[in-house]
Scaffold this active site. Sequence first.
Site, short mmCIF file in Angstrom:
data_model
loop_
_atom_site.label_atom_id
_atom_site.label_comp_id
_atom_site.label_asym_id
_atom_site.label_seq_id
_atom_site.Cartn_x
_atom_site.Cartn_y
_atom_site.Cartn_z
N SER A 112 38.51 41.33 42.41
CA SER A 112 39.65 42.29 42.70
C SER A 112 39.46 43.56 43.04
O SER A 112 39.03 43.79 44.16
CB SER A 112 40.63 42.17 41.42
N ASP A 276 44.67 45.40 47.35
CA ASP A 276 43.23 45.66 46.75
C ASP A 276 42.27 44.50 47.43
O ASP A 276 42.70 43.88 48.40
CB ASP A 276 43.43 45.88 45.25
N ARG A 281 47.52 43.34 44.79
CA ARG A 281 48.33 44.66 44.33
C ARG A 281 48.78 45.37 45.37
O ARG A 281 48.70 44.77 46.61
CB ARG A 281 47.07 45.49 43.61
C1 VG1 Z 1 43.67 45.53 34.75
C2 VG1 Z 1 45.10 45.99 34.87
C3 VG1 Z 1 46.03 44.52 34.60
C4 VG1 Z 1 45.89 43.63 35.77
C5 VG1 Z 1 44.20 43.48 35.78
C6 VG1 Z 1 44.13 42.43 36.88
O1 VG1 Z 1 43.41 45.04 33.72
O2 VG1 Z 1 45.56 46.94 33.75
O3 VG1 Z 1 47.46 44.99 34.55
O4 VG1 Z 1 46.33 42.55 35.45
O5 VG1 Z 1 43.72 44.39 35.88
O6 VG1 Z 1 44.20 42.86 38.06
P1 VG1 Z 1 42.68 45.80 32.73
O7 VG1 Z 1 42.46 44.92 31.47
O8 VG1 Z 1 41.44 46.37 33.05
O9 VG1 Z 1 43.75 47.07 32.10
V1 VG1 Z 1 43.39 42.59 39.36
O10 VG1 Z 1 44.18 43.14 40.90
O11 VG1 Z 1 42.05 43.36 39.04
O12 VG1 Z 1 43.17 40.87 39.35
CO CO Z 2 43.44 42.24 42.47
#
Ligand code: VG1
Ligand code: CO
Length: 542
Positions: A112, A276, A281
């Site tokens: 991501s 992203d 995102r």
């Molecule tokens: C983060 C965000 C969360 C999101 C996740 C995956 O997780 O806070 O809201 O769903 O990333 O997004 P964490 O546990 O690090 O707070 V992505 O675009 O990285 O798949």
């Molecule tokens: Co992502």
Amino acid sequence: MIETIATTPLEGQRPGTSGLRKKTPVFQQKNYVENFVQSIFDCLEGFEGSTLVVGGDGRFFNREAIQIVIKIALANGFGRILVGQGGLLSTPAASNVIRQYGAFGGIVLSASHNPGGPHGDVGIKYNVANGGPAPEKVTEAIFARTKEITQYRILNAPDLDLDALQKLRFGAATVEIIDPVSDYAALMQKLFDFERIAALFKSGFRLRFDAMSAVTGPYAARIFEELLDAAPGSVLNATPLPDFGGHHPDPNLVHARHLYDLAMTPDGPDLCAASDGDGDRNLIIGRGRFVTPSDSLALIAANAHLAPGYAGGVKGIARSMPTSRAADKVAEKLKIPLFETPTGWKFFGNLLDAGMATICGEESAGTGSDHVREKDGLWAVLMWLNILAARGESVDAIVTKHWAEYGRNYYARHDYEEVESDGANALIDALRTALPSLKGRQFGDLRIAGADDFSYHDPVDGSDSAHQGLRIHFEDGGRIVYRLSGTGTAGATLRVYIERFEPDPARQQIETAAALADLITLSNEIAGIAKFTGRAAPSVIT
Ligand code: VG1
Ligand code: CO
């Protein structure tokens, strides 16, 4: 051609908020991918002969990993494998392909918004038949399996050509290399008023979308510049690169600062946006106005009926717990339910499947709807374009009016990245223990109304998820939330979410940092952030 290879369990293959994410060298270890993928299949039943979707965000090591995934899937009995050309499929596009082709599930190779490259991160995630991330029950079963695995099955064959659109045969099974963009673009054309948006561009409206050298480039180029005829150059960094050009493909105010600066110039574009690494995102900045993801969720929910795909209205709104409560005000006004879920898109799947929610969002720049089962960056940009075209007003005007009507939720997230795990865990433990004693305590003008450890009861499948974040509520409606990230790959990341509601339009144009200043100071004091982490200030503020 199928071989059974002996293996032994490898440490630390527990999926986090969104799949398994580790440093690239960890993923490159012998059998690392093999073990995890075989463990996924070992936990599934009845997929013999069915379809699996495979794609990723194009980062370093994805091609190697995708070859392994395909060969293991074929050896385990999948009948049809759909792979995005070049190994590319954005996360929302993968979700769409799974749904559209009635696949059993999908495997998405992505870390991501984390950086890529030999010293960056790699990730892998399993999605189920509704197109959404596997629920906790499944990811926990996969993790349990990784601790017991003794062998995997793999096709002994040369690497497949992923770059030509073609259908390859392996006995009764096929591997189809598909155009990653066309099905997704067609879905967007169904949901949004492309004619109206094209007319907006024709009238001189200027968009600057930064694909950050990640997966959305080909999607954005096709949709904005070809289908909607936006001016050439509207899409920046449109070629996916294995190391994202050495940048951090996170569309926030730190890593996409240049867009913010551009949007704040008097003759800047009407809309600046970004996505992203894997395309789920979004960043939305109008000329002179940054829209927080929490506000964007509320605004989208309030205006979605302006887009053809949502003309029938919104059935319900779901947001992750740390997301600001701006959307709650909209739900109240629309007299529709508001669901508060733990962080991570996997918790929205049941609500979307059951038709209980139409629009979902997270404070971390994720917004989406029931059109797929992932958050969707380009969808959010198109939704904004559709709203702007329909209302004929600027982003700034729309946001300001929204606040006047619903009130403004000042909001900031402070991240303390890569702190020592022991300190971060000790902070959370100490704060959790202190929660019951916080109620009624007074700090200057601030009085604590209550504090708790958030847990979620899924209204659809009845499952419970505990310890999803520590919440402190203040009597004036303010709130501080603490949780540890589940996506980091080094040490621990402490996230502190700070929010204050301001109903008075005369007080809605203050700098966020000033509007939240006392709460921010208190967030350090109550939790002892400096003491436990050794950090005097956060590494990222969004
Ligand atoms: C983060 C965000 C969360 C999101 C996740 C995956 O997780 O806070 O809201 O769903 O990333 O997004 P964490 O546990 O690090 O707070 V992505 O675009 O990285 O798949
Ligand atoms: Co992502």
